[in-house]
Write a protein that holds these residues in place. Sequence first.
Motif, PDB file in Angstrom:
ATOM      1  N   GLY A  74      26.155   8.105  55.066  1.00  0.00           N
ATOM      2  CA  GLY A  74      26.328   8.260  56.505  1.00  0.00           C
ATOM      3  C   GLY A  74      26.385   6.976  57.311  1.00  0.00           C
ATOM      4  N   VAL A  75      26.263   5.813  56.662  1.00  0.00           N
ATOM      5  CA  VAL A  75      26.213   4.562  57.427  1.00  0.00           C
ATOM      6  C   VAL A  75      27.461   3.695  57.256  1.00  0.00           C
ATOM      7  N   THR A  76      28.368   4.071  56.375  1.00  0.00           N
ATOM      8  CA  THR A  76      29.361   3.091  55.952  1.00  0.00           C
ATOM      9  C   THR A  76      30.569   2.948  56.874  1.00  0.00           C
ATOM     10  N   MET A  77      30.756   3.837  57.840  1.00  0.00           N
ATOM     11  CA  MET A  77      31.788   3.570  58.837  1.00  0.00           C
ATOM     12  C   MET A  77      31.394   2.339  59.658  1.00  0.00           C
ATOM     13  N   VAL A  78      30.118   2.233  59.940  1.00  0.00           N
ATOM     14  CA  VAL A  78      29.630   1.025  60.620  1.00  0.00           C
ATOM     15  C   VAL A  78      29.804  -0.188  59.712  1.00  0.00           C
ATOM     16  N   SER A  79      29.592  -0.003  58.422  1.00  0.00           N
ATOM     17  CA  SER A  79      29.768  -1.097  57.468  1.00  0.00           C
ATOM     18  C   SER A  79      31.210  -1.588  57.461  1.00  0.00           C
ATOM     19  N   LEU A  80      32.173  -0.657  57.561  1.00  0.00           N
ATOM     20  CA  LEU A  80      33.574  -1.064  57.633  1.00  0.00           C
ATOM     21  C   LEU A  80      33.836  -1.902  58.877  1.00  0.00           C
ATOM     22  N   MET A  81      33.238  -1.508  59.994  1.00  0.00           N
ATOM     23  CA  MET A  81      33.432  -2.267  61.231  1.00  0.00           C
ATOM     24  C   MET A  81      32.877  -3.681  61.099  1.00  0.00           C
ATOM     25  N   LYS A  82      31.679  -3.789  60.516  1.00  0.00           N
ATOM     26  CA  LYS A  82      31.068  -5.108  60.340  1.00  0.00           C
ATOM     27  C   LYS A  82      31.880  -5.945  59.346  1.00  0.00           C
ATOM     28  N   ALA A  83      32.410  -5.303  58.312  1.00  0.00           N
ATOM     29  CA  ALA A  83      33.229  -6.033  57.347  1.00  0.00           C
ATOM     30  C   ALA A  83      34.495  -6.567  58.026  1.00  0.00           C
ATOM     31  N   ILE A  84      35.089  -5.750  58.893  1.00  0.00           N
ATOM     32  CA  ILE A  84      36.277  -6.170  59.637  1.00  0.00           C
ATOM     33  C   ILE A  84      35.939  -7.354  60.537  1.00  0.00           C
ATOM     34  N   GLU A  85      34.819  -7.275  61.222  1.00  0.00           N
ATOM     35  CA  GLU A  85      34.397  -8.372  62.099  1.00  0.00           C
ATOM     36  C   GLU A  85      34.168  -9.660  61.311  1.00  0.00           C
ATOM     37  N   ALA A  86      33.779  -9.513  60.048  1.00  0.00           N
ATOM     38  CA  ALA A  86      33.525 -10.685  59.201  1.00  0.00           C
ATOM     39  C   ALA A  86      34.795 -11.245  58.584  1.00  0.00           C
ATOM     40  N   GLY A  87      35.920 -10.521  58.730  1.00  0.00           N
ATOM     41  CA  GLY A  87      37.185 -11.032  58.237  1.00  0.00           C
ATOM     42  C   GLY A  87      37.853 -10.219  57.153  1.00  0.00           C
ATOM     43  N   ALA A  88      37.345  -9.021  56.844  1.00  0.00           N
ATOM     44  CA  ALA A  88      37.993  -8.180  55.833  1.00  0.00           C
ATOM     45  C   ALA A  88      39.436  -7.915  56.224  1.00  0.00           C
ATOM     46  N   ASP A  89      40.324  -7.962  55.243  1.00  0.00           N
ATOM     47  CA  ASP A  89      41.748  -7.818  55.501  1.00  0.00           C
ATOM     48  C   ASP A  89      42.240  -6.385  55.336  1.00  0.00           C
ATOM     49  N   VAL A  90      41.681  -5.669  54.357  1.00  0.00           N
ATOM     50  CA  VAL A  90      42.124  -4.313  54.049  1.00  0.00           C
ATOM     51  C   VAL A  90      40.893  -3.442  53.824  1.00  0.00           C
ATOM     52  N   VAL A  91      40.906  -2.215  54.349  1.00  0.00           N
ATOM     53  CA  VAL A  91      39.818  -1.280  54.109  1.00  0.00           C
ATOM     54  C   VAL A  91      40.393   0.022  53.559  1.00  0.00           C
ATOM     55  N   ASP A  92      39.585   0.724  52.791  1.00  0.00           N
ATOM     56  CA  ASP A  92      40.001   1.985  52.179  1.00  0.00           C
ATOM     57  C   ASP A  92      39.472   3.160  52.982  1.00  0.00           C
ATOM     58  N   THR A  93      40.317   4.145  53.191  1.00  0.00           N
ATOM     59  CA  THR A  93      39.902   5.386  53.851  1.00  0.00           C
ATOM     60  C   THR A  93      40.662   6.548  53.217  1.00  0.00           C
ATOM     61  N   SER A  94      40.242   7.768  53.542  1.00  0.00           N
ATOM     62  CA  SER A  94      40.932   8.957  53.059  1.00  0.00           C
ATOM     63  C   SER A  94      41.209   9.872  54.249  1.00  0.00           C
ATOM     64  N   ILE A  95      42.357  10.498  54.243  1.00  0.00           N
ATOM     65  CA  ILE A  95      42.726  11.369  55.365  1.00  0.00           C
ATOM     66  C   ILE A  95      41.590  12.354  55.642  1.00  0.00           C
ATOM     67  N   SER A  96      41.354  12.701  56.896  1.00  0.00           N
ATOM     68  CA  SER A  96      40.125  13.396  57.292  1.00  0.00           C
ATOM     69  C   SER A  96      39.905  14.716  56.567  1.00  0.00           C
ATOM     70  N   SER A  97      40.968  15.426  56.214  1.00  0.00           N
ATOM     71  CA  SER A  97      40.798  16.711  55.538  1.00  0.00           C
ATOM     72  C   SER A  97      40.405  16.558  54.074  1.00  0.00           C
ATOM     73  N   LEU A  98      40.361  15.321  53.586  1.00  0.00           N
ATOM     74  CA  LEU A  98      39.830  15.018  52.254  1.00  0.00           C
ATOM     75  C   LEU A  98      38.867  13.835  52.370  1.00  0.00           C
ATOM     76  N   SER A  99      37.856  13.986  53.230  1.00  0.00           N
ATOM     77  CA  SER A  99      36.951  12.868  53.479  1.00  0.00           C
ATOM     78  C   SER A  99      35.514  13.353  53.629  1.00  0.00           C
ATOM     79  N   LEU A 100      34.619  12.383  53.804  1.00  0.00           N
ATOM     80  CA  LEU A 100      33.180  12.570  54.040  1.00  0.00           C
ATOM     81  C   LEU A 100      32.471  13.161  52.810  1.00  0.00           C
ATOM     82  N   GLY A 101      31.186  13.470  52.960  1.00  0.00           N
ATOM     83  CA  GLY A 101      30.389  13.863  51.809  1.00  0.00           C
ATOM     84  C   GLY A 101      30.383  12.733  50.788  1.00  0.00           C
TER      85      GLY A 101
END
Length: 501
Positions: free
Chosen positions: A212-239
Amino acid sequence: MSRTIEVTELALRDGHQSLLATRMAMEDMAPACADVDAAGFWSVECWGGATYDSCIRYLNEDPWERLRTFRKLLPNSRLQMLLRGQNLLGYRHYEDGVVERFVEKSAENGMDVFRVFDALNDVRNVRTSLEAVRRTGKHAQGTICYTTSPLHTIERFVDMAEQLKELGCDSICIKDMAALLRPQPAYDLVSGIKERCGDDTQVHVHVHATTGVTMVSLMKAIEAGADVVDTSISSLSLGPGHNPTEALVEMLQGTGYTTRLDKGRLLKIKEHFASVRPRYAEFESKFLGVETEIFDSQIPGGMISNMESQLRQQGAVDRLKEVLAEVPRVRETAGFPPLVTPSSQIVGTQAVFNVLMGRYKAMTGEFADLMLGYYGETIGPRDPAVIELAVQHAKKEAITGRPADLLKPEWDELRRQAGALPGCNDSDEDVLTHAMFPQVAAKFFATRDKGPKNLGSSPTAAVAQPVGGGKPNGGKHPVDRRIDYKVTIGGKQHQVTVEPA
């Protein structure tokens, strides 16, 4: 100044692997491909991981044909796969010639980006496959399996990133398979890699959503300079899956960071998988909420369900809490390996055995190999007393070298074996399928001409089944006679003997 954040879409591989036990048929993914191809993703992960196994084990589908089909349906996209280094897509180490052949054929059949990892973060186990990728001219992505322990530090992960960069990797991926990457470590790790390896080092961040915390982690990674992040379309996401692609797009509004994603296309992709997902309800993960306990146990939801199945088979499901408490102890005994395929299955099964039969009274061949160094080097020392038990069990000594250096060339023998199987067409691809999963491949080759199935049989968990001996009273009393078990891990069956104490 705004910065564009690139996105890798996971719905076609890890999205349904994490939520639907990798059972989604190609015919249910194909209709979404035109929109996926036009949506603006940096890459589309669609192959590797457990998909190869599931194709031949459950779906009667040729995984190489799946790859070729994705190549046709996604002509404008970088296709991406997950490769287990020296293990390829199987559960043992393969000699270098087989690894090189697999990479060559994958590239030839349409793969563009190879995300290469080792379950123990042993860089020696990814060197051959990364070098093979580079020879094909494709994108070689070196991967850090993120985990936590008293020995895992930001500094050590950055050291590993530097080693991967020195191997010539085109990018570095932080792979957080259990949703353990909290926001501040995400910032610190990305920053550390950029500082050590150079700001031009392309950094990808892959996280699951389970805690439950890793969306914030993605934001912090982006702020630190991450170039690419992985996600999944919402109907196949979470949990136990991933953070939603559309939510990332909305989160970045007004931040100075943007994506190239087409929201109209994302909506169409979402609607497609929302209509398809209910058909796979029987394969749905039961862990669909937030599981912050993973920060303590380090046990992903899929691993918990496997252990629950093992205990139910023994009439001891009431002992799940004991097993969950035992997993961290087994992990420490084995030198704190990250819990990812195949180490998660090996450690989890040993924890079940310890609770049911007494600590290390029974041992799988895989756990013995882990203790003896045949999977590679761990970050911490292994328990010497358990190493001795492993030596007795496996009847071989511990090693410190690269495990694959002990392997002899095997391609000619694999080709001979595959060629003797009814339905094998003697192609390199079929030989590789046989190499990955010999028993399953034989059955698949014999039925391949019947065509792919839509919806497979029930998921097969790792279970321990007594063979002609009875069960040890749900683990509540000592074993009073010899019991032989057939133990299935990752589709491979092993014999385990438990002797009276």
